[in-house]
Design an enzyme around this catalytic site. Structure first.
Site, short mmCIF file in Angstrom:
data_model
loop_
_atom_site.label_atom_id
_atom_site.label_comp_id
_atom_site.label_asym_id
_atom_site.label_seq_id
_atom_site.Cartn_x
_atom_site.Cartn_y
_atom_site.Cartn_z
N LYS A 216 41.35 36.98 44.91
CA LYS A 216 41.09 36.19 46.04
C LYS A 216 40.36 36.92 47.06
CE LYS A 216 45.34 36.61 48.41
NZ LYS A 216 45.05 37.29 49.43
N ASP A 303 44.26 34.40 54.17
CA ASP A 303 44.77 35.51 53.29
C ASP A 303 46.34 35.21 52.61
OD1 ASP A 303 44.78 38.19 52.52
OD2 ASP A 303 46.52 38.68 53.62
N HIS A 308 48.60 31.97 48.45
CA HIS A 308 50.09 32.43 47.90
C HIS A 308 51.06 31.33 48.25
CE1 HIS A 308 48.48 36.08 46.95
NE2 HIS A 308 48.83 36.65 47.99
#
Length: 558
Positions: A216, A303, A308
């Site tokens: 990623k 991010d 996540h």
């Protein structure tokens, strides 16, 4: 060459205490690591009954793994230590090879020396001369520019030699450990140089397979993600593409699935009838650690949330898949993502909070604010903290709020999923007076101290009726004798085996960006969601507390 399809167990002296004799070592790998390695010497301890039946028999076919950006931090801290640990403990097959590609002026010996330093610093398994010598035989280096066609000609020549001398049967795993702006030049170079080929999506060859692993971020918004997906699809089939999110490789994330779907005890209450709210926290105690340039372009929403945290949400909220395989599991995760109601323009101000840390204290020492970090603009509007409230519009979760938060320079490093249940409808113990009760909570600790805890009410010993909230813990390391392999070990092994279950599919990527895009768009107007400062070493802006307190709830202190 040893037949890796037939794995025999062999007795190994000085094996890990707690492992049965038939659970360590493998002649089927042919690489000799199991009989060479002697890391757990010393007095044996009593076997751990919970480790009984754990077999290390997932041996992939021989292959060559090509790492682009091999001189970077990711390779040194994660990839190479994980490969060494796999080679020693799994083990990896005879002939397994690594080809590093970078612009550095290194020879094969230089590359091996650098990688030994990295492995010694970060691997779980101690480095011995004998085990390192065996591992290092399969390390090779190709110097070149990622945009230069000569790089791929040289890489192809080196891989042909490895195919012939180390008998890896043409199997190739390409790993892009680079900045995202190199993804397409590398992918095009592999195809144009004849180093890789597109293989059918429905029938992958058993020999001569080619796969690619991509870190990623996969795009920076929905439009760029779709563009990257479309261009990659002309060079690799979806079956060949492994988009990695290392959170999914963590043992405790996988344990969430086992906890939910291997125990009939919990599923009847895992729904809107009993669950009051779910909180997912990913806190970091560090700042940007010299990566200000990258973070300025990313921010906490891109991010952490887009990848996540949304992945953790899907694991908690998904329906039971019919099978535990790549498509069945990912089908259910996509259904969750498509059911999440993204905040509207009017709701962004009340359901999303973004913050940025200022100077404060971390680890007992003064630390500078984000705007004073190297590579950060003096007037930066990049968020280092995000808190948001999401809802899932489906039968199981309708009306249950999911609160997500992530931030840097928090009081401690912790990632946790907390499922808080509703209060009992009638408490008959009110008449006794001495109560200290909070709602039942199941907390699933992803890192550190991986485990699961249940909070419930119990009577205090004694002649009086006193109730207190107590906690019952399952700790992964205590129960199984070790904390488990690093996430990259599991994910790299799965990629070699061709198991995509823990990797992100294209429709997952698009659905996640579809949720994040409206927030990014809303943030273009500073009045919609102003940047809230918070002192380093605290749990974030006061506005985030106000957001959840409006619902009559409060953030957990994990």
């Amino acid at each position: 060459m040893t037949d890796t399809d037939t794995v025999r167990r062999t007795r190994v002296p000085n094996a890990e205490p707690g492992l049965n004799e038939d659970e360590v070592g493998s002649e089927g790998s042919g690489n000799g690591f199991a009989t060479l390695f002697d890391a757990w010497s010393g007095e044996p301890t009593a076997p751990n009954p919970l480790r009984s039946g754990l077999h290390l028999d997932r041996v992939p076919a021989p292959c060559a793994m090509v790492i682009f950006g091999v001189s970077g931090d990711l390779t040194a801290r994660k990839l190479m230590p994980a490969l060494y640990d796999l080679a020693v403990n799994q083990p990896l097959p005879e002939g397994f090879s690594v080809v590093g590609v970078s612009h550095r002026d290194w020879s094969d010996d230089d590359f091996r020396a650098r990688m030994r330093e990295a492995v010694a610093a970060s691997a779980r398994t101690p480095v011995t001369e004998e085990s390192w010598e065996l591992f290092a035989r399969g390390l090779f280096y190709v110097r070149g520019d990622f945009a230069d066609s000569e790089t791929y000609r040289g890489l192809g020549d080196r891989l042909s030699i490895i195919d012939r001398e180390r008998r890896v049967e043409g199997n190739r795993l390409f790993y892009l450990a680079t900045s995202p702006n190199y993804y397409l030049p590398i992918i095009r170079g592999l195809a144009e140089g004849g180093v890789s080929e597109r293989q059918a999506n429905y029938e992958e060859p058993t020999e001569g397979w080619h796969r690619i692993v991509i870190e990623k971020p996969f795009g920076r918004d929905l439009a760029t993600a779709r563009s990257l997906i479309a261009e990659m699809a002309t060079i690799f089939s979806e079956r060949q593409i492994y988009r990695i999110d290392h959170y999914l490789g963590k043992e405790t994330v996988q344990n969430v699935l086992a906890f939910r779907f291997a125990n009939i005890l919990f599923d009847p209450v895992w729904n809107r009838q009993y669950v009051d709210n779910v909180q997912i926290t990913a806190a970091e105690s560090i700042g940007v650690e010299g990566r200000g340039g990258y973070y300025e372009d990313a921010g906490a929403l891109r991010d952490m949330v887009q990848s996540h945290l949304l992945q953790l949400l899907t694991v908690v909220a998904m329906e039971p898949p019919a099978f535990f395989n790549g498509n069945a599991v990912r089908d259910e995760k996509v259904k969750v993502l498509r059911s999440i109601v993204a905040p509207t323009d009017d709701e962004i101000a009340t359901r999303v909070v973004r913050g940025q840390y200022e100077a404060g204290y971390g680890g007992g020492h003064p630390v500078e604010g984000y705007r004073e970090e190297r590579g950060v603009k003096p007037n930066s509007q990049t968020e280092t903290y995000v808190a948001l409230k999401l809802g899932i519009d489906n039968w199981r979760w309708d009306g249950v709020p999911f609160y997500l938060r992530t931030g840097k320079r928090m009081p401690r490093r912790v990632t946790e999923i907390a499922v808080e249940f509703k209060r009992v409808p009638h408490l008959m113990f009110q008449s006794v007076g001495d109560l200290d009760l909070t709602p039942n909570v199941i907390s699933l600790r992803i890192q550190p101290d991986e485990g699961i805890a249940l909070r419930f009410a119990a009577k205090v010993p004694g002649g009086r009726t006193q109730l207190r909230t107590v906690r019952m813990d399952f700790l992964y390391g205590a129960s199984f004798g070790q904390s488990g392999p690093d996430a990259y070990e599991r994910l790299l092994l799965d990629a070699m085996l061709g198991d995509p279950t823990l990797f992100t599919r294209r429709d997952e990527v698009e659905s996640a960006w579809g949720l994040v895009d409206p927030i990014l768009e809303g943030w273009k107007d500073p009045a919609t969601s102003p940047l809230r400062p918070y002192e380093a070493g605290t749990w974030g802006p006061a506005k985030a507390d106000a957001m959840i307190e409006r619902d009559g709830r409060s953030w957990r202190r994990p």
